[in-house]
Structures are given as C-alpha cells and as structure tokens.
Motif scaffolding. Structure first.
Motif: not given
Length: 187
Positions: A45-47, A49, A108-111, A144, A147-149
């Motif tokens: 559920k987290d992203s 930065l 996390s889903t997005h970093v 969105i 999952q991405s990096r």
C-alpha cells in the motif's frame, strides 16, 4: 545539498502530504539502515521517494586491453558518497550494486529515486514523456496500478554543477520549481 533536501522535504510534506524522514549529513550506515528499515516495514500500500543530494563518484576499472579488472565484473559503477566517505577509500561509498537489490526488494508499490549527484545517470537511460499525450490519464492510471521502480538523475555519467541555482543546485532548483508549480500529473 542541505538546502535542497530541506526545501524538498517542505514541499513534499506541505503540498503533497508526504510523511517524510530527512537525513542531513547522513553516514553510510545511516543511509543503509534507513533503506533496510523500509525493506522491513513498507507494504504494498506504500510508495517511497528517495532523494539523495550530494557527491557521487564513478568507477571504471579496465586493464590496458579494455578488460574488466574488478571482482564484480561490472566495470561501470556509480556511487553515492555519504558524509563519512573519502575519495581515497571506497569503504564508505554506496554503490548502485548495493542500492538496487534493496530498492528491488521493497514491498511498496512505487519507488522513485531522485539522485542529484555526479554520475547519477549511470543508473538509468531516457524514457519518453507521456504527460502531454491525449490519453495521459489512462496512461498514468496504468502506471499507478503496477509496481514500479524509477530513477530521476541530475545528469548522465558525468560531473554535474553543485551550484548555479541560487541557494540550490541547478537540478534541485528546477525540480523544486516543477513541484511547486504543478497542478496535475508529473512524469
């Protein structure tokens, strides 16, 4: 770099509602410990930065025949130099080879890693900008949901300017300006 980190921290908290952790003049151990903590505590559920502003180094180790001579077989490695790093010893340098597995293992889903440091472009290559396309909203929704990096770097495999942006680096000045002026999606 301190002004850059504080200004980004302020914008992320107050304009975008981020929960932030600001490390000023962080040592190698503090950076690695923070990343390891995120590996253990973040959920899908987290992203996240990650912003690193400071010195960087590039290491290319080849013999006279152009063959790789270091133990990893990766002769093109970029490094972050935390506050306790020295140019004469690599013991406190943080290589992309150390950072990438940690970032990849985050739940996390997005970093998004933003690196404002010399040689930061050793991590990445260019991608097209889709924010101006007709179907931008659909494009961003697809991103969105997956999952991405991602990495955003202040330059290629080169030295970048420390100053020139007033109280900020040239890169940080533009990043802060874009975030402050933004009213929609940013890619």
């Amino acid at each position: 770099a301190i002004n850059d980190g504080k200004a980004l921290d302020d914008i992320l908290q107050h304009k975008y509602g981020f929960k932030t952790t600001l490390l000023i003049d962080a040592t190698r151990d503090q950076i690695i410990d923070a990343l390891d903590n995120y590996v253990e505590t973040l959920t899908f559920k987290d992203s996240l930065l990650i912003y690193f502003a400071g010195h960087g180094q590039f290491d290319a180790e080849y013999d006279e025949n152009g063959e790789c001579i270091n133990d990893t077989g990766d002769c093109k490695t970029s490094y972050w130099l935390p506050i306790d790093a020295t140019i004469k010893s690599k013991s406190n340098w943080i290589s992309n080879a150390e950072l990438l597995p940690r970032i990849s293992s985050l739940k996390s889903t997005h970093v998004l890693v933003i690196a404002d440091t010399c040689y930061a472009g050793g991590w990445s290559r260019g991608v097209p900008n889709h924010s101006e396309t007709r179907d931008a909203k659909k494009y961003f929704q697809r991103l969105i949901d997956k999952q991405s990096r991602k990495i955003m770097a202040s330059g290629g495999i080169e030295q970048v300017m420390d100053g020139g942006g007033g109280n900020h680096s040239v890169f940080a000045k533009e990043l802060l300006s874009a975030l402050q002026e933004n009213t929609s999606y940013l890619e």
